[in-house]
Every structure is written in C-alpha cells, then in structure tokens.
Design an enzyme around this catalytic site. Structure first.
Site, mmCIF file in Angstrom:
data_model
loop_
_atom_site.group_PDB
_atom_site.id
_atom_site.type_symbol
_atom_site.label_atom_id
_atom_site.label_comp_id
_atom_site.label_asym_id
_atom_site.label_seq_id
_atom_site.Cartn_x
_atom_site.Cartn_y
_atom_site.Cartn_z
ATOM 1 N N ARG A 101 57.745 29.572 57.016
ATOM 2 C CA ARG A 101 57.669 28.889 55.703
ATOM 3 C C ARG A 101 56.304 28.283 55.416
ATOM 4 O O ARG A 101 56.193 27.350 54.610
ATOM 5 C CB ARG A 101 58.740 27.814 55.557
ATOM 6 C CG ARG A 101 60.143 28.379 55.560
ATOM 7 C CD ARG A 101 61.157 27.426 54.976
ATOM 8 N NE ARG A 101 62.491 27.936 55.210
ATOM 9 C CZ ARG A 101 63.261 27.587 56.242
ATOM 10 N NH1 ARG A 101 62.833 26.699 57.106
ATOM 11 N NH2 ARG A 101 64.451 28.119 56.376
ATOM 12 N N LYS A 114 45.816 32.968 45.464
ATOM 13 C CA LYS A 114 46.761 34.037 45.123
ATOM 14 C C LYS A 114 46.870 34.961 46.321
ATOM 15 O O LYS A 114 45.889 35.541 46.764
ATOM 16 C CB LYS A 114 46.275 34.826 43.908
ATOM 17 C CG LYS A 114 46.575 34.154 42.584
ATOM 18 C CD LYS A 114 46.401 35.142 41.433
ATOM 19 C CE LYS A 114 46.746 34.511 40.104
ATOM 20 N NZ LYS A 114 46.523 35.456 38.977
ATOM 21 N N GLU A 146 33.904 42.580 39.433
ATOM 22 C CA GLU A 146 34.439 41.221 39.278
ATOM 23 C C GLU A 146 33.320 40.256 38.870
ATOM 24 O O GLU A 146 33.560 39.281 38.157
ATOM 25 C CB GLU A 146 35.107 40.741 40.573
ATOM 26 C CG GLU A 146 36.299 41.572 41.036
ATOM 27 C CD GLU A 146 37.611 41.258 40.285
ATOM 28 O OE1 GLU A 146 37.597 40.473 39.306
ATOM 29 O OE2 GLU A 146 38.652 41.828 40.676
ATOM 30 N N LYS A 204 35.078 30.412 39.327
ATOM 31 C CA LYS A 204 36.476 30.555 39.726
ATOM 32 C C LYS A 204 37.063 29.217 40.149
ATOM 33 O O LYS A 204 38.210 28.888 39.794
ATOM 34 C CB LYS A 204 36.607 31.559 40.869
ATOM 35 C CG LYS A 204 38.061 31.703 41.316
ATOM 36 C CD LYS A 204 38.493 33.109 41.516
ATOM 37 C CE LYS A 204 39.990 33.208 41.722
ATOM 38 N NZ LYS A 204 40.407 34.535 42.153
ATOM 39 N N GLU A 261 48.446 29.322 37.112
ATOM 40 C CA GLU A 261 48.327 30.244 35.984
ATOM 41 C C GLU A 261 49.333 29.960 34.872
ATOM 42 O O GLU A 261 50.068 30.838 34.421
ATOM 43 C CB GLU A 261 48.449 31.698 36.458
ATOM 44 C CG GLU A 261 47.950 32.680 35.407
ATOM 45 C CD GLU A 261 47.677 34.081 35.962
ATOM 46 O OE1 GLU A 261 47.051 34.186 37.014
ATOM 47 O OE2 GLU A 261 48.074 35.044 35.306
ATOM 48 N N ARG A 291 43.963 30.311 33.566
ATOM 49 C CA ARG A 291 43.691 31.147 34.739
ATOM 50 C C ARG A 291 43.925 32.624 34.442
ATOM 51 O O ARG A 291 43.319 33.499 35.059
ATOM 52 C CB ARG A 291 44.540 30.698 35.937
ATOM 53 C CG ARG A 291 44.232 31.485 37.192
ATOM 54 C CD ARG A 291 44.747 30.868 38.480
ATOM 55 N NE ARG A 291 44.349 31.731 39.600
ATOM 56 C CZ ARG A 291 44.479 31.425 40.879
ATOM 57 N NH1 ARG A 291 44.987 30.262 41.221
ATOM 58 N NH2 ARG A 291 44.095 32.263 41.822
ATOM 59 N N ASN A 329 42.117 37.629 34.477
ATOM 60 C CA ASN A 329 42.716 38.962 34.470
ATOM 61 C C ASN A 329 42.059 39.906 33.480
ATOM 62 O O ASN A 329 42.580 40.987 33.211
ATOM 63 C CB ASN A 329 44.211 38.853 34.173
ATOM 64 C CG ASN A 329 45.028 38.967 35.436
ATOM 65 O OD1 ASN A 329 44.909 39.951 36.158
ATOM 66 N ND2 ASN A 329 45.841 37.971 35.704
ATOM 67 N N HIS A 341 42.239 43.594 33.983
ATOM 68 C CA HIS A 341 43.194 43.844 35.064
ATOM 69 C C HIS A 341 44.495 44.481 34.601
ATOM 70 O O HIS A 341 45.135 45.189 35.366
ATOM 71 C CB HIS A 341 43.491 42.547 35.815
ATOM 72 C CG HIS A 341 42.392 42.157 36.767
ATOM 73 N ND1 HIS A 341 41.098 41.920 36.352
ATOM 74 C CD2 HIS A 341 42.387 41.981 38.119
ATOM 75 C CE1 HIS A 341 40.357 41.599 37.408
ATOM 76 N NE2 HIS A 341 41.106 41.630 38.476
ATOM 77 N N HIS A 353 45.140 47.538 36.677
ATOM 78 C CA HIS A 353 46.300 47.652 37.574
ATOM 79 C C HIS A 353 47.120 48.897 37.249
ATOM 80 O O HIS A 353 47.657 49.551 38.133
ATOM 81 C CB HIS A 353 47.186 46.406 37.458
ATOM 82 C CG HIS A 353 46.622 45.193 38.144
ATOM 83 N ND1 HIS A 353 47.108 43.924 37.923
ATOM 84 C CD2 HIS A 353 45.612 45.058 39.042
ATOM 85 C CE1 HIS A 353 46.421 43.062 38.664
ATOM 86 N NE2 HIS A 353 45.507 43.718 39.344
ATOM 87 N N HIS A 368 39.912 49.062 43.436
ATOM 88 C CA HIS A 368 40.316 48.024 42.475
ATOM 89 C C HIS A 368 39.179 47.711 41.500
ATOM 90 O O HIS A 368 39.379 47.659 40.283
ATOM 91 C CB HIS A 368 40.745 46.767 43.237
ATOM 92 C CG HIS A 368 41.057 45.591 42.356
ATOM 93 N ND1 HIS A 368 42.101 45.583 41.460
ATOM 94 C CD2 HIS A 368 40.432 44.386 42.217
ATOM 95 C CE1 HIS A 368 42.125 44.422 40.809
ATOM 96 N NE2 HIS A 368 41.119 43.679 41.251
#
Lengths: 364, 364
Positions: B122, B144, B186, B228, B238, B242, B246, B249, B253, B266
């Site tokens: 956990r 993330k 990026e 960032k 987010e 935030r 993206n 993206h 993606h 990517h």
C-alpha cells in the site's frame, strides 16, 4: 424504518464520509442515488451475492450506464489477475474518471473493488455496500484496498477512501452461518484491542448475535464502526495506532497464506491468531491466565477456532510472518495485549515464548 | 562541479521534494545516500541502462540490502505483467514498508517503478533517477505513475510523489539520437503551452540542444522542471490546469495505442499530436497560420514527425481518443492553443475541423 437508522462519520477532512447503518437501505433509492451520483457505474460483486441483491441495487440506481461484473466467490479471487477483466469492461464501455465503482459483497469484493477504483485512470470514486458482517464492521471502512500475492496477504494495494459505506443489516439474513461466525471474529477484536465495555456487553450477547437478533446486530455494527472510524481518523495511513487493528492478523495471515487462501476463512484464521496473541501475552505475564481464558472462551463460544492448525509449526509460521507489513528493518512486530481491552504493537517479546505459541503448546 | 548544480523544489506541503540537476550526480555518494536512506533498496532499471549506470549507483549507495531488476527496454514492457516479478523479488527478499524503490531509466521505468512503489504494501517511498531527456523534463516529476492497458495508455496507475528526483545530465551523453529528439518533444510542449519566452529561446537553440551542448541541456532541464513543478504544485491531482501538460497527448496516445506501443516513440507521437493541436487551433481561427507554421517548423527542425500516420484515419483516431482520461460524460476534451504559449482544455471545437485534422488534410 427511518427512525432505526444509525449514521457514523469517518472524519478525514475533505475525504470524510458517512457509514449508513440500517435495515432496507438497498431499497432506499434516495440514499443510493445520493451516494452514487455518477452517470457511469461499475458494480463489482460475486456469484453468490449478485443473484440475491444486484437487481435491487440496479433498481435503486435507476437510469444510468450500469455495468456489473460478478467474480467467483472466495479469497482465491482476490488477486491482480481478477482485476484485468474489470478494467477491460470499464475501458470497453468508455468509463471516464468521473465514473463510480460500487463494491457489492464481502471483504474480498470490497478490497478488490476499492483497489480497482484506486488505480483505474489513477483513481476514481467508489462506494462500499458490504454484504457480510465482517465487511460491515471492518474491511469496508477505512480505505485499505488491495489484493493478495501468492507470497503474502494484501501485499499489493493502496489507501483509497470510499465516498460512502452503506450497511444494510437486512442482507445479513442470507449470510451463511460460518460467515456470520467469521465476522464475529473481527467484532471480538474491537473489544479485545480497546473497548473493555464492549467486551462485557459481548459476553452477555454472543448468543443473541449468533441468533441474528436485529437489535444485537445493529448495536454491534454501529459500535465496531465507531471504534474503527475513530482509529482511522486518528491514523489514516497506519503510522501508529491503526496497527492495533491488526490484533490476531500477523498469526492469522500466516495461517491463511500457508494453508492456501480460502481453506480457513479470514475470520477463522484471525480468531486463532487472537487466541495466540492472548496466549503469548499471558506467557509474557502481561495478562493473567484468567484473562487469557476469558478471551479464548469468548472466541470459542462464537464457534471459532481457538488454536492454530496443528501441522503448521513454528518454522513455517515465522517464514510467512517475516513478510508482515508491520515489520521494520526485518524485525517482527506483533500486536499483543497489555490487558483485556488494551493492545500494543511491540517487538519486545520472548522468542522462546513465541515459538511455544506458534507450536500451539499448552501453558496452564 | 558543485557550483554548476541547479535545484528545483516541487512544493506539495509535507510531500514536497527536490529535483537535483547537474553533472556527475550519480557519483555523488552523499547526495545519493541522503536521497535513499533506506536499508532495503529495490532498483528497477532496463537492459539498456543497467549495464551503463547500475554499478555506479550501487557504489554510491554503499553497504545496503540492494536488489536490482532489469526489464527489457521499451514501451511494451509498461504493463501490469511486468510488475509481478518485481513484487515477487521484493517479497522473497523480505522487503518491508520501510524499503525504497529507485527508478533508474527513462519514462517507462519511472512510471512503472513509481506504480510498484505506490502499491507495494500500500505504498513505499521512491526516488526517480531519470536517464533520458524525456524523463528528466517531464515524466519523473509530478507523481503520475502507472502502466498501459492494451486498450489505452496509462489507464492503470496512481498518483504517488517521489522523495527526490536526481537528474544527472552526464547520462544524456549515452542517449541515442532518436531518444534525444523524442525528449525534445516534451521540451517544445512546455514552450507552446505556457512559456512564450522559452519558445523564443528554443528557436535560437535547437541546434545547440541537439548537439548536446552542456549549457543548453542544463538550461532546458531546469526550465522545464520549473514549469512542471509550478503546474503540479498548483494542481497535483489534475483537477484543472495540470491537464494543459497533455498538449498533443490525446492525439499522441491514440497514435501510440493504434500502432502498438513501441512503434512510434512517445515523444514522436506527441510531436505529431502537437502539430495536430496547432492545426486544429488554426482551423478554429484561434492562432494564425503563421503561428501554426512556427510551431510545426520548430518541431520539424528537431527532427520529429509533424503529421499523423497516413493510414490511421479519423474513425480509428476517435475510437482511441474516446478513452482519454480528460473526457467527462463521454465528451472528448482537447488541449488546444488560444495562442502560442497559451493552451486551454476545451470541448468547444468544430467537429468537421477535428475530422479534417485527424485525416491529416492540408489547410493552407
């Protein structure tokens, strides 16, 4: 029935949530809709519970995009592999981050569904609808989610609080007797670890609980939830006192893992584990033999095991206990009793006394 | 070399952490030991990076219980299945909740190692040691973590902040050219979404960056991390701004998932995605054609794709984009440009213009 409802709040700032306790809550459309407002809902249940209660839940939810997945019943389903078809179903149906996951079942379903909710798209909202006594008094409250690993129980998981817990006492009417007794193990746990007054009450009401008298069950569920809510609010991530909730669990998890999940029920394993904790505490001289016997007798009266499997042995026990999450720097820490109703987490115990306890040796 | 170090702080209350940027940090035993104080350390790396830098990291760590796992290189390894042997190794070695996970690699390793750390018992502590430009400027910062699902990128994961990020610029010396260019995607992203001054600087320094001039790389990594860190500090989970990170993206993606992970890198996919976002923004009349061309030209000068694969088509694009995590109530939301250096998240775009953009149609 509204007058007979009880409400317990888990106070965690902006992640606070209510535990609703009462009869007939699954039929209460207003409560269900308020707790599950999302337009996309994934219900996770099992093949035993779904035929009994899924239709009622769907009716209460009304018009939504509802998807339901039913896993086979049993602890062996609580693994990463069982999560894959659930994720798949959610993605196929285009579930977004604003969906909700609803757990309709016992501890296995609640833990697994909570972990699905914790990790789907990095976390979505979820609601617990526990259908066993064990889930109502313990596993559905507090945000511990996760699955088992072949090498240890609950080894993979996350802290992720539900939005609400809805404990409909009526569903306990269909709970098999063995499951009811297993749930009583966690009930006794709260009494032994920190609620002496509740212990006295339980001594006089075990039979009423096992006979499923509504007032007794309602009192038990509320009392346990209040105990748990207070501990979780004080120590959400188990930096300290929350570990007391693990009374009997270090021994119990080892029994479950060693026997293969599903052989002993979780509640049965921790019942034996609590008796072992009481025996070791008595060997240390922290509680008297009379106090030890009182704890063991109560567990026996519930119809639960009071000693470990005879064929397990100290070596295998230690092997599994070495993986316990409470350990620090490789040191085995146990929850033991300084008194009835007064548990502590400690590594300060006699090794020979522990070995004798693991071997199930008598000490009269 | 100490004088040439840069420090960026990610301000998140009691989860705040430093980003150390400089040359030779992997050899700095004091820094490594301060960042990784645990006695049990699991290093997750890949078969390309480990032979180059694992020995140095182990030397810096010194006497500990260190276990290292090297996964095959590539995006296709970023899946739940790759996590199982890591958990197994940690359990076999008796790793407790007080262990630390160290990610030594690029974005795939960082995301996966972070998710391992988020879910082992956990949640345990972890440190990011990014070895690609992309990981240094983007994926190692902000917490993330996660893995891909065959039906969508990063669909299973958690928010889990590292304890520290250690960006040793010297390791960029061994980065393949294609990877360096992918990382620059990026970098350009930060300029386009919110840093017009940086955009002007980049126009004049693309060649210096691609030639790996130390001052240019140091400036770039620090500038991107500051951008960032500010966005993450303002919106960790987010809920709002935030999502601007993206940019490119949603399209990217979809390209990655449709082509099978690992075909397009990517960075290459989001480069094409950013050009698509610029084109759609120009079609909407939000930016001029000159501004669009400036963005596309910059990306082209880096040596990155400026248009989507010709055989993908609007229908397949929409199918994959429907699973984007930014969507709400099934509505597709995109990050578009209201100006160069001024991105917005919006569902307010013309459907025909989107279709034309997905088909890669020219609009001069």
């Amino acid at each position: 029935m509204k007058h007979d409802r009880r409400l317990v709040e888990v106070a965690l700032g902006n992640r606070s949530y209510p535990i609703h306790i009462g009869r007939g809550l699954l039929q209460d459309a207003a409560l269900i809709r308020e707790s599950v407002p999302a337009r996309q809902v994934m219900i996770i249940s099992n093949e035993t519970v779904a035929p009994l209660y899924l239709a009622a839940l769907k009716t209460a939810l009304g018009e939504r995009r509802i998807t339901a997945v039913s896993l086979p019943d049993g602890e062996q389903e609580k693994c990463l592999e069982s999560m894959l078809p659930v994720f798949d179903e959610m993605l196929v149906n285009g579930f977004g981050r604003d969906c909700q996951v609803v757990a309709l079942g016992g501890g296995v379903i609640g833990d697994l569904a909570g972990f699905v909710a914790a990790t789907y798209q990095r976390g979505v909202n979820f609601v617990q609808i526990p259908t066993t006594l064990l889930a109502m008094v313990d596993s559905s409250v507090g945000g511990k989610t996760g699955v088992n690993h072949p090498r240890g129980k609950n080894m993979i998981g996350a802290f992720h609080q539900p939005r609400a817990v809805i404990a409909d006492l009526e569903v306990l009417g269909t709970l098999p007797d063995r499951e009811l007794r297993a749930g009583m193990a966690e009930v006794v746990k709260y009494a032994l670890l920190g609620d002496r007054e509740f212990l006295d009450w339980l001594d006089g009401h075990v039979d009423a609980a096992l006979a499923r008298e509504p007032d007794a069950l309602a009192f038990i569920v509320e009392r346990c939830c209040r105990n748990k809510a207070a501990i979780v609010a004080a120590d959400e991530r188990e930096a300290g006192q929350r570990a007391l909730l693990n009374l009997g669990h270090t021994f119990g998890h080892a029994i479950e893992a060693a026997r293969g999940y599903g052989d002993w029920l979780h509640g049965e394993a921790i019942a034996a584990g609590m008796c072992m904790a009481a025996c070791l505490s008595a060997r240390q001289g922290w509680i008297s033999r009379e106090e030890r016997d009182r704890a063991v007798d109560l567990i026996g009266r519930v119809g639960l095991p009071t000693s470990p499997p005879t064929d397990l042995g100290a070596e295998r026990f230690r092997e599994f206990m070495a993986r316990d999450k409470k350990n620090r720097d490789g040191e085995l820490r146990l929850v033991l009793l300084r008194g009835l109703g007064d548990a502590v987490v400690t590594a300060d115990y006699d090794e020979a006394a522990l070995t004798a306890t693991l071997e199930g040796e008598a000490d009269d």
